[in-house]
Design an enzyme around this catalytic site. Structure first.
Site, mmCIF file in Angstrom:
data_model
loop_
_atom_site.group_PDB
_atom_site.id
_atom_site.type_symbol
_atom_site.label_atom_id
_atom_site.label_comp_id
_atom_site.label_asym_id
_atom_site.label_seq_id
_atom_site.Cartn_x
_atom_site.Cartn_y
_atom_site.Cartn_z
ATOM 1 N N ASN A 64 -10.575 0.688 1.628
ATOM 2 C CA ASN A 64 -9.120 0.653 1.528
ATOM 3 C C ASN A 64 -8.754 0.544 0.049
ATOM 4 O O ASN A 64 -8.970 -0.484 -0.577
ATOM 5 C CB ASN A 64 -8.558 -0.537 2.314
ATOM 6 C CG ASN A 64 -7.038 -0.570 2.309
ATOM 7 O OD1 ASN A 64 -6.376 0.020 1.463
ATOM 8 N ND2 ASN A 64 -6.465 -1.279 3.268
ATOM 9 N N CYS B 56 0.802 -1.223 0.000
ATOM 10 C CA CYS B 56 0.000 0.000 0.000
ATOM 11 C C CYS B 56 0.837 1.276 0.000
ATOM 12 O O CYS B 56 0.285 2.368 -0.138
ATOM 13 C CB CYS B 56 -0.940 0.007 1.210
ATOM 14 S SG CYS B 56 -2.121 -1.361 1.220
ATOM 15 N N HIS C 138 -2.583 6.887 5.172
ATOM 16 C CA HIS C 138 -3.155 5.769 4.426
ATOM 17 C C HIS C 138 -4.388 5.200 5.125
ATOM 18 O O HIS C 138 -4.332 4.798 6.291
ATOM 19 C CB HIS C 138 -2.102 4.676 4.258
ATOM 20 C CG HIS C 138 -2.652 3.377 3.761
ATOM 21 N ND1 HIS C 138 -3.418 3.288 2.623
ATOM 22 C CD2 HIS C 138 -2.567 2.108 4.256
ATOM 23 C CE1 HIS C 138 -3.764 2.035 2.430
ATOM 24 N NE2 HIS C 138 -3.270 1.303 3.415
ATOM 25 N N HIS D 192 -14.464 5.569 4.659
ATOM 26 C CA HIS D 192 -15.915 5.390 4.715
ATOM 27 C C HIS D 192 -16.526 5.380 3.309
ATOM 28 O O HIS D 192 -17.367 4.538 2.998
ATOM 29 C CB HIS D 192 -16.540 6.517 5.545
ATOM 30 C CG HIS D 192 -18.021 6.415 5.684
ATOM 31 N ND1 HIS D 192 -18.908 6.987 4.781
ATOM 32 C CD2 HIS D 192 -18.798 5.798 6.620
ATOM 33 C CE1 HIS D 192 -20.146 6.745 5.152
ATOM 34 N NE2 HIS D 192 -20.109 6.019 6.273
#
Length: 481
Positions: free
Chosen positions: A409, A210, A376, A405
């Site tokens: 991710n 990520c 992140h 939200h």
């Protein structure tokens, strides 16, 4: 090169700290002599033409060396984020119902995922690749390519239109995607689709987790230091189709619960002509990597006992992320913090390490160095831990929580959705500094510091266009599912 650049900046700070007071004292001493005394001293000095010419040439030589060794400024001209079609929407209740239908023989794993979703921080507007919405999901190679083509084409088309950039003007291409690494590569897909130049410098990064987007930015920065008057196109995404895990290992089903569809494209430039039209200038980029077995294995692609492939997340992930963050802020702190914060940090370090005093570690006030934070959006636990470690307010982490939200991710592209959120709220002003922090497998913590070049008007497009007015929302600790 990045390490040398950061060390050079730190060296300049130290030199300036000692030399400026000396030079000021010397100047004050001369001014106190008075004009007559100064003229008398000047007339007593003897110069000949050879000395003057030699001194002049030395000054020119030193100035030339300084100019050539000075890093080129890197500008973020503009960026674009993918907005999935509404038909790909996956409400939390629908996700749980899908799991019940797919896992009829294992209600325990369904209940586990339901509890995860209740506390995940994800809303009902997140989107998943269409192949994973089927019952059962069909994560084929062809479906993965279609998802990649949709995301890459959407963000690149939008970015080229925004910036008025022609494909022939792109000198460097960097694409990062952690899990999906086909042959031909995703960078090859972009080159072929847009018929980019035959001499383009292209790179395809995979397996970097990520934090890969900031690794791509770092690579682009280094390339722009040695290739003047160039533009770099950086594309960050995570193709979710092949990431679906159909097994029953609890450490591996978390990927299904948290990861969603997204991507971003950024245009970087070192051209002076692009300074005025660019949104941001890159000030610092620091990468830290933990090298121990526990950190290395905390995020790992593997097969479960039944031979089903997936990505496992360790229970110690938050602890490891916190330790990686400490290493990163120790490096970036001297580059960005005001002198007062650096002295407090130094005194505390001396007291704890040398004098063996039982003091708590001093956490610098990074709000004195930055106006905005893009952490992140890996999950509610990640954001909570970073907020606690850095002593940030709810407003400081608002962009991260709202991105989680609304979109879930998004892996490496999440920090760019957070930046677009701040822009969409009309909060980005000229001179504001932004700190992006990302974590990745391996284990890595990377951070970048940007300075806003101009006050950014509320965008009339982008991923937040039709929903930003409804944010921020209050996120309950537990959803009713």
């Amino acid at each position: 090169m990045a390490t040398l650049s950061n060390s050079a900046k730190l060296g300049y700070h130290v030199i300036a700290f000692f030399l400026i007071p000396i030079l000021m004292g010397f100047l004050i001493k001369i001014l106190r002599l008075g004009p007559d005394h100064i003229c008398e001293i000047w007339s007593s000095l003897h110069f000949d033409l050879l000395h003057i010419l030699g001194s002049f040439l030395i000054i020119i030589f030193i100035a030339t060396i300084y100019y050539m060794s000075k890093p080129h400024s890197v500008y973020l001209v503009n960026l674009s984020c993918f907005r999935p079609p509404a038909s790909y929407r996956l409400p939390n209740a629908t996700f749980i119902e899908h799991m019940r239908l797919c896992k009829k023989d294992n209600p325990e794993i369904v209940e586990f995922q339901r509890r995860i979703m209740q506390r995940s921080g994800l809303g009902d507007e997140t989107c998943m690749a269409p192949s994973n919405l089927y019952i059962p999901p069909t994560p084929t190679l062809e479906a993965s390519r279609l998802e990649a083509d949709l995301i890459l084409s959407s963000v690149i088309d939008d970015l080229l239109k925004k910036t008025g950039t022609e494909t022939k003007d792109i000198d460097i291409l960097i694409v990062n995607c952690s899990i999906f690494s086909p042959t031909p590569s995703l960078s090859d897909m972009v080159i072929n689709k847009y018929k980019l130049r035959s001499n383009i410098r292209s790179f395809n990064l995979s397996g970097m987790g990520c934090s890969a987007s900031l690794i791509s930015i770092d690579l682009a920065r280094d390339l722009l230091q040695v290739h003047p008057n160039s533009c770099a196109l950086v594309v960050s995404t995570e193709i979710t189709t092949p990431n679906y895990y159909s097994g029953n290992d609890r450490s591996m089903v978390l990927i299904n619960c948290l990861f969603r569809m997204g991507g971003a494209a950024m245009l970087l430039s070192n051209k002076r002509a692009d300074r005025r039209r660019s949104k941001y200038q890159l000030l610092n980029l620091v990468r830290t990597h933990k090298a121990d077995d526990e950190a290395y294995l905390c995020i790992q692609q593997q097969e479960d006992p039944q031979g089903i492939k997936g990505v496992s997340l360790s229970k110690n992930l938050m602890v490891i992320a916190g330790e990686a963050l400490k290493s990163n802020i120790t490096t970036i702190g001297p580059l960005v913090l005001p002198a007062s914060e650096q002295l407090l940090f130094l005194f505390t370090l001396i007291g704890r390490k040398i004098l063996k005093l039982k003091w708590k570690p001093y956490i610098p006030d990074f709000k004195q160095a930055f106006e905005h934070f893009c952490i992140h959006a890996g999950g509610r636990g990640v954001i909570d831990e970073m907020q606690k470690k850095l002593k940030l307010s709810d407003e400081d982490v608002e962009a991260s929580r709202m991105t989680l939200h609304r979109f879930g991710n998004l892996s490496s592209s999440s920090i760019w959705y957070e930046l677009k959120y701040i822009e969409s709220k009309g909060r980005m002003k000229k001179g504001d500094r932004v700190w992006q922090i990302a974590f990745g497998s391996g284990f890595k913590c990377n951070s970048a510091v940007w300075k806003c070049n101009c006050t950014i008007m509320t965008p009339t497009d982008g991923p937040w266009l039709d929903c930003v007015d409804s944010y921020p929302v209050s996120i309950s600790q537990t959803l009713d599912l």
